[in-house]
Design a protein around this motif. Structure first.
Motif, PDB file in Angstrom:
ATOM      1  N   LEU A 132       0.821  -1.208   0.000  1.00  0.00           N
ATOM      2  CA  LEU A 132       0.000   0.000   0.000  1.00  0.00           C
ATOM      3  C   LEU A 132       0.856   1.258   0.000  1.00  0.00           C
ATOM      4  O   LEU A 132       1.996   1.258   0.462  1.00  0.00           O
ATOM      5  CB  LEU A 132      -0.903   0.004   1.246  1.00  0.00           C
ATOM      6  CG  LEU A 132      -1.816  -1.226   1.397  1.00  0.00           C
ATOM      7  CD1 LEU A 132      -2.257  -1.379   2.837  1.00  0.00           C
ATOM      8  CD2 LEU A 132      -3.016  -1.106   0.474  1.00  0.00           C
ATOM      9  N   ASN A 133       0.287   2.329  -0.519  1.00  0.00           N
ATOM     10  CA  ASN A 133       0.969   3.628  -0.486  1.00  0.00           C
ATOM     11  C   ASN A 133       0.771   4.323   0.857  1.00  0.00           C
ATOM     12  O   ASN A 133       1.567   5.178   1.249  1.00  0.00           O
ATOM     13  CB  ASN A 133       0.437   4.529  -1.605  1.00  0.00           C
ATOM     14  CG  ASN A 133       0.769   3.998  -2.980  1.00  0.00           C
ATOM     15  OD1 ASN A 133       1.856   3.459  -3.193  1.00  0.00           O
ATOM     16  ND2 ASN A 133      -0.163   4.130  -3.916  1.00  0.00           N
ATOM     17  N   TYR A 134      -0.289   3.923   1.553  1.00  0.00           N
ATOM     18  CA  TYR A 134      -0.662   4.621   2.777  1.00  0.00           C
ATOM     19  C   TYR A 134      -1.487   3.668   3.643  1.00  0.00           C
ATOM     20  O   TYR A 134      -2.277   2.875   3.126  1.00  0.00           O
ATOM     21  CB  TYR A 134      -1.500   5.854   2.409  1.00  0.00           C
ATOM     22  CG  TYR A 134      -1.928   6.727   3.559  1.00  0.00           C
ATOM     23  CD1 TYR A 134      -1.033   7.595   4.173  1.00  0.00           C
ATOM     24  CD2 TYR A 134      -3.247   6.702   4.015  1.00  0.00           C
ATOM     25  CE1 TYR A 134      -1.438   8.413   5.220  1.00  0.00           C
ATOM     26  CE2 TYR A 134      -3.665   7.513   5.056  1.00  0.00           C
ATOM     27  CZ  TYR A 134      -2.751   8.364   5.653  1.00  0.00           C
ATOM     28  OH  TYR A 134      -3.158   9.174   6.687  1.00  0.00           O
ATOM     29  N   ILE A 135      -1.279   3.718   4.947  1.00  0.00           N
ATOM     30  CA  ILE A 135      -2.073   2.896   5.858  1.00  0.00           C
ATOM     31  C   ILE A 135      -2.647   3.788   6.953  1.00  0.00           C
ATOM     32  O   ILE A 135      -1.907   4.533   7.606  1.00  0.00           O
ATOM     33  CB  ILE A 135      -1.230   1.779   6.513  1.00  0.00           C
ATOM     34  CG1 ILE A 135      -0.730   0.787   5.453  1.00  0.00           C
ATOM     35  CG2 ILE A 135      -2.057   1.029   7.570  1.00  0.00           C
ATOM     36  CD1 ILE A 135       0.193  -0.280   6.013  1.00  0.00           C
ATOM     37  N   ASP A 136      -3.957   3.721   7.136  1.00  0.00           N
ATOM     38  CA  ASP A 136      -4.603   4.399   8.265  1.00  0.00           C
ATOM     39  C   ASP A 136      -5.711   3.489   8.788  1.00  0.00           C
ATOM     40  O   ASP A 136      -5.851   2.343   8.349  1.00  0.00           O
ATOM     41  CB  ASP A 136      -5.133   5.779   7.864  1.00  0.00           C
ATOM     42  CG  ASP A 136      -6.185   5.720   6.751  1.00  0.00           C
ATOM     43  OD1 ASP A 136      -6.579   4.595   6.351  1.00  0.00           O
ATOM     44  OD2 ASP A 136      -6.631   6.790   6.297  1.00  0.00           O
ATOM     45  N   ALA A 137      -6.500   3.986   9.715  1.00  0.00           N
ATOM     46  CA  ALA A 137      -7.557   3.168  10.321  1.00  0.00           C
ATOM     47  C   ALA A 137      -8.566   2.704   9.283  1.00  0.00           C
ATOM     48  O   ALA A 137      -9.052   1.569   9.333  1.00  0.00           O
ATOM     49  CB  ALA A 137      -8.253   3.970  11.422  1.00  0.00           C
ATOM     50  N   GLU A 138      -8.866   3.569   8.329  1.00  0.00           N
ATOM     51  CA  GLU A 138      -9.850   3.219   7.300  1.00  0.00           C
ATOM     52  C   GLU A 138      -9.339   2.093   6.405  1.00  0.00           C
ATOM     53  O   GLU A 138     -10.098   1.214   5.994  1.00  0.00           O
ATOM     54  CB  GLU A 138     -10.196   4.448   6.451  1.00  0.00           C
ATOM     55  CG  GLU A 138     -11.327   4.177   5.465  1.00  0.00           C
ATOM     56  CD  GLU A 138     -11.719   5.418   4.666  1.00  0.00           C
ATOM     57  OE1 GLU A 138     -12.623   5.296   3.818  1.00  0.00           O
ATOM     58  OE2 GLU A 138     -11.124   6.491   4.889  1.00  0.00           O
ATOM     59  N   THR A 139      -8.025   2.105   6.117  1.00  0.00           N
ATOM     60  CA  THR A 139      -7.430   1.046   5.302  1.00  0.00           C
ATOM     61  C   THR A 139      -7.659  -0.312   5.959  1.00  0.00           C
ATOM     62  O   THR A 139      -8.047  -1.285   5.307  1.00  0.00           O
ATOM     63  CB  THR A 139      -5.910   1.271   5.152  1.00  0.00           C
ATOM     64  OG1 THR A 139      -5.664   2.607   4.746  1.00  0.00           O
ATOM     65  CG2 THR A 139      -5.319   0.303   4.133  1.00  0.00           C
ATOM     66  N   ILE A 140      -7.406  -0.371   7.256  1.00  0.00           N
ATOM     67  CA  ILE A 140      -7.576  -1.621   8.007  1.00  0.00           C
ATOM     68  C   ILE A 140      -9.047  -1.995   8.085  1.00  0.00           C
ATOM     69  O   ILE A 140      -9.422  -3.166   7.908  1.00  0.00           O
ATOM     70  CB  ILE A 140      -6.973  -1.463   9.418  1.00  0.00           C
ATOM     71  CG1 ILE A 140      -5.452  -1.241   9.303  1.00  0.00           C
ATOM     72  CG2 ILE A 140      -7.281  -2.678  10.287  1.00  0.00           C
ATOM     73  CD1 ILE A 140      -4.784  -0.852  10.603  1.00  0.00           C
ATOM     74  N   ASP A 141      -9.900  -1.018   8.333  1.00  0.00           N
ATOM     75  CA  ASP A 141     -11.337  -1.245   8.426  1.00  0.00           C
ATOM     76  C   ASP A 141     -11.880  -1.845   7.127  1.00  0.00           C
ATOM     77  O   ASP A 141     -12.652  -2.808   7.141  1.00  0.00           O
ATOM     78  CB  ASP A 141     -12.032   0.087   8.728  1.00  0.00           C
ATOM     79  CG  ASP A 141     -13.512  -0.070   9.047  1.00  0.00           C
ATOM     80  OD1 ASP A 141     -14.026  -1.205   8.951  1.00  0.00           O
ATOM     81  OD2 ASP A 141     -14.153   0.932   9.380  1.00  0.00           O
ATOM     82  N   LEU A 142     -11.471  -1.305   5.993  1.00  0.00           N
ATOM     83  CA  LEU A 142     -11.960  -1.789   4.696  1.00  0.00           C
ATOM     84  C   LEU A 142     -11.528  -3.229   4.439  1.00  0.00           C
ATOM     85  O   LEU A 142     -12.288  -4.022   3.863  1.00  0.00           O
ATOM     86  CB  LEU A 142     -11.458  -0.872   3.568  1.00  0.00           C
ATOM     87  CG  LEU A 142     -12.108   0.507   3.492  1.00  0.00           C
ATOM     88  CD1 LEU A 142     -11.393   1.386   2.466  1.00  0.00           C
ATOM     89  CD2 LEU A 142     -13.592   0.382   3.138  1.00  0.00           C
ATOM     90  N   LEU A 143     -10.320  -3.573   4.869  1.00  0.00           N
ATOM     91  CA  LEU A 143      -9.832  -4.937   4.677  1.00  0.00           C
ATOM     92  C   LEU A 143     -10.638  -5.915   5.540  1.00  0.00           C
ATOM     93  O   LEU A 143     -11.017  -7.007   5.087  1.00  0.00           O
ATOM     94  CB  LEU A 143      -8.345  -5.012   5.023  1.00  0.00           C
ATOM     95  CG  LEU A 143      -7.614  -6.316   4.667  1.00  0.00           C
ATOM     96  CD1 LEU A 143      -7.764  -6.651   3.191  1.00  0.00           C
ATOM     97  CD2 LEU A 143      -6.132  -6.196   5.034  1.00  0.00           C
ATOM     98  N   ILE A 144     -10.923  -5.507   6.772  1.00  0.00           N
ATOM     99  CA  ILE A 144     -11.746  -6.345   7.654  1.00  0.00           C
ATOM    100  C   ILE A 144     -13.155  -6.480   7.089  1.00  0.00           C
ATOM    101  O   ILE A 144     -13.743  -7.575   7.093  1.00  0.00           O
ATOM    102  CB  ILE A 144     -11.784  -5.748   9.071  1.00  0.00           C
ATOM    103  CG1 ILE A 144     -10.396  -5.838   9.720  1.00  0.00           C
ATOM    104  CG2 ILE A 144     -12.831  -6.455   9.934  1.00  0.00           C
ATOM    105  CD1 ILE A 144     -10.279  -5.093  11.033  1.00  0.00           C
TER     106      ILE A 144
END
Length: 342
Positions: free
Chosen positions: A117-129
């Motif tokens: 990924l180019n960027y990781i934040d809380a939303e990135t993790i949330d979307l994967l879950i």
């Protein structure tokens, strides 16, 4: 951990875990064979097995081949009754990634992969879950490894800047109604290392990492137990009082000529505090060729008879993944801590 109070409910939970763990180990068993292995009565095993069959955690199989008497029903643990989702958040050398593993109750990996990924934040993790829970409605726990500190699911210091200060655990638990564990990457790596060693007795063990462009960190197992500290700050060894600024510390660690001297001081400090049987050293700033230099550096401060074995291993992905899998699966089991008074 749950304090030791032997009431009926706790005894029942312990017995249920005993039956499930026995079936996990042997694969298939009858009421009588499970009773024999667990030392529980056949009636107790029968009651527990009936309940587990109703919930779907145990599957009824064909009747056992008769040896003259009435054939007995066989039972098998249902490893796919529930899954856990494990996510490893990594950032090193300017590269960001999340490695994921969907794991069944026997620890078998059903799906594994990595998203760069180019960027990781809380939303990135949330979307994967969200993606995984939409595909699998039996995900019962989520484990997330981060290069930082988390206390009660709230992230503090973190190498992924966008996650620092995020109440990620509470946010995800509220949205998905699933238990979420967030743990430091080094704690998970040392737990994975320890589990993979299969020590016959409890040992004291450490893992230390020297990553590129980030501060060093460590994870500790003391007498077979992972040590995280009151606020999960244990292992943040970059805060050791060297008498120099953190910026200067980072600069020296990235200087090949100064790395060994500084790293030896950190390793020696760990040795004097927990006296481990061995220390695994990892991170992009290390190389197996440094082993002898680091050993000699530590021997400037540590008597030879107290020196642990040093192992430099640059790729600890397997250990990291093993650690998060083990911890997340354990979160689904009922455990009673028995403390022996001396």
């Amino acid at each position: 951990m749950i304090p030791t109070t032997h009431n009926t409910l706790q005894v029942k939970k312990i017995n249920v875990e005993l039956v499930k763990n026995t079936l996990k180990t042997v694969g298939i068993g009858t009421k009588a064979s499970i009773a024999n292995m667990t030392r529980l009565s056949v009636a107790t095993c029968g009651t527990i097995l009936n309940e587990l069959v109703q919930s779907g955690e145990v599957l009824e199989k064909e009747l056992e081949e008769s040896s003259g008497g009435r054939p007995a029903r066989q039972y098998m643990f249902n490893a796919d009754y529930a899954y856990v989702l494990c996510l490893l958040v990594k950032t090193e050398g300017g590269l960001h990634s999340i490695t994921y593993a969907l794991v069944n109750l026997l620890g078998e990996k059903m799906e594994v992969g990595t998203r760069n990924l180019n960027y990781i934040d809380a939303e990135t993790i949330d979307l994967l879950i969200e993606e995984f829970t939409a595909q699998h409605n039996n995900v019962k726990a989520i484990g997330i490894g981060i290069p930082g500190v988390a206390h009660h699911g709230i992230i503090g210091i973190c190498d992924v800047a966008a996650l620092a200060g995020e109440p990620l655990g509470p946010r995800l638990e509220e949205k998905y109604n699933i238990d979420v564990i967030i743990e430091n990457d080094m704690n998970l790596t040392v737990y994975g290392f320890y589990n993979m060693q299969n020590f016959e007795e409890d040992k004291t063990f450490a893992v230390v990492t020297f990553p590129k462009n980030h501060f060093p960190g460590a994870g500790f197992i003391v007498n077979g137990r992972m040590v995280t500290g009151t606020t999960n700050f244990a292992g943040e060894i970059s805060y050791f009082p060297f008498g120099i600024t953190r910026e200067e510390q980072l600069e020296r660690l990235h200087n090949k000529h100064e790395f060994v001297a500084l790293a030896s001081k950190l390793l020696s400090s760990i040795i004097t505090i927990i006296n481990p049987v061995s220390i695994a050293i990892t991170g992009d700033l290390t190389h197996p060729s440094m082993t002898e230099e680091l050993m000699d550096g530590c021997l400037q401060y540590i008597p030879k008879e107290h020196m642990p074995a040093l192992l430099i291993k640059n790729n600890t992905q397997d250990e990291y993944l093993t650690g998060i899998m083990a911890l997340t699966l354990e979160s689904l089991t009922y455990r009673l801590q028995l403390v022996e008074r001396k």
